[in-house]
Design an enzyme around this catalytic site. Sequence first.
Site, short mmCIF file in Angstrom:
data_model
loop_
_atom_site.label_atom_id
_atom_site.label_comp_id
_atom_site.label_asym_id
_atom_site.label_seq_id
_atom_site.Cartn_x
_atom_site.Cartn_y
_atom_site.Cartn_z
N ASP A 163 136.31 69.51 63.43
CA ASP A 163 136.51 70.64 62.55
C ASP A 163 135.14 71.29 62.31
O ASP A 163 134.10 70.66 62.56
CB ASP A 163 137.12 70.13 61.24
CG ASP A 163 137.31 71.22 60.20
OD1 ASP A 163 137.74 72.32 60.57
OD2 ASP A 163 137.02 70.97 59.02
N ASP A 200 134.25 73.91 59.26
CA ASP A 200 133.88 74.06 57.85
C ASP A 200 133.91 72.73 57.10
O ASP A 200 134.90 71.99 57.18
CB ASP A 200 134.82 75.05 57.16
CG ASP A 200 134.70 76.46 57.73
OD1 ASP A 200 133.67 76.75 58.36
OD2 ASP A 200 135.63 77.25 57.54
#
Length: 278
Positions: free
Chosen positions: A72, A74
């Site tokens: 991922d 963020d």
Amino acid sequence: MSNVLVLQHPNLASCDLSFIPTAEPNGSIMRITVADSFQLSDEQKEKLNRQKIDAAVLPDMAFSDLGLIVSDMDSTLITIECVDEIAAGVGLKEKVAAITERSMRGELDFEQSLRERVGLLKGLDESVLQRVYNEALQLSPGAEYLLAECKKYNVKFMLVSGGFTFFTARLKESLGFEYDYANELEIENGKLTGRLLGKIIDAATKEELLKTHRAKLNLKPNQVLAMGDGANDIPMLKEAGFGVAYRAKPKTQANADLCVNYNGLEAICGWFRQSPNS
């Protein structure tokens, strides 16, 4: 393949590990061979957490045995939530951040909440995106080390994000990893329209991308590691051979094989044996 208990802390010698059999604290990483049935007790976990020690039981593999890391963006590869920082440009950071937090905890439908947040950005000048990249975006601790180890041992790296291509593409170019996928903000006449283009990168898409690249690279399940912090990362964490919750929401931690709560991303490498040609 035997199992190991791995403990990670910047200075293990300063920690009390008297409750861990055969532990000889030294350095920042300790590996203890354990029985296949070994599990830490709740009491042991509590004592480790109190000392901010990341601990896990996993197969005794070398980092070079991995073939793909799926991450991922963020609050995982980087420290910020990009949509929140963009919203600061219209004075809505607090409002958008509250929606982001609920979404990452799994309390809101991801796509619906993303479209709602992006809608609030309508009319914002596109220059704010570059400003966020230049002034707010920072890599998480240990990110550069992790990516250097990936290059050293030919472990492919894929960034899959519910965030935006503006940021993933620039990170890919600057850091030199192989793959990036994210959502695309629609821009007309230099302004954000408040809409997204194309298919949404959500939890199901992240999982599907992991499966697709695992097959393309002809990898076994235990050669793929996925890492993330939010509820929309859970399907890919569960699909990976090693699912890592990085400074994650409680729901994500509960669905992960390994949790990094106190160390940086260098701990991803620390879970595994140093490769023979190191």
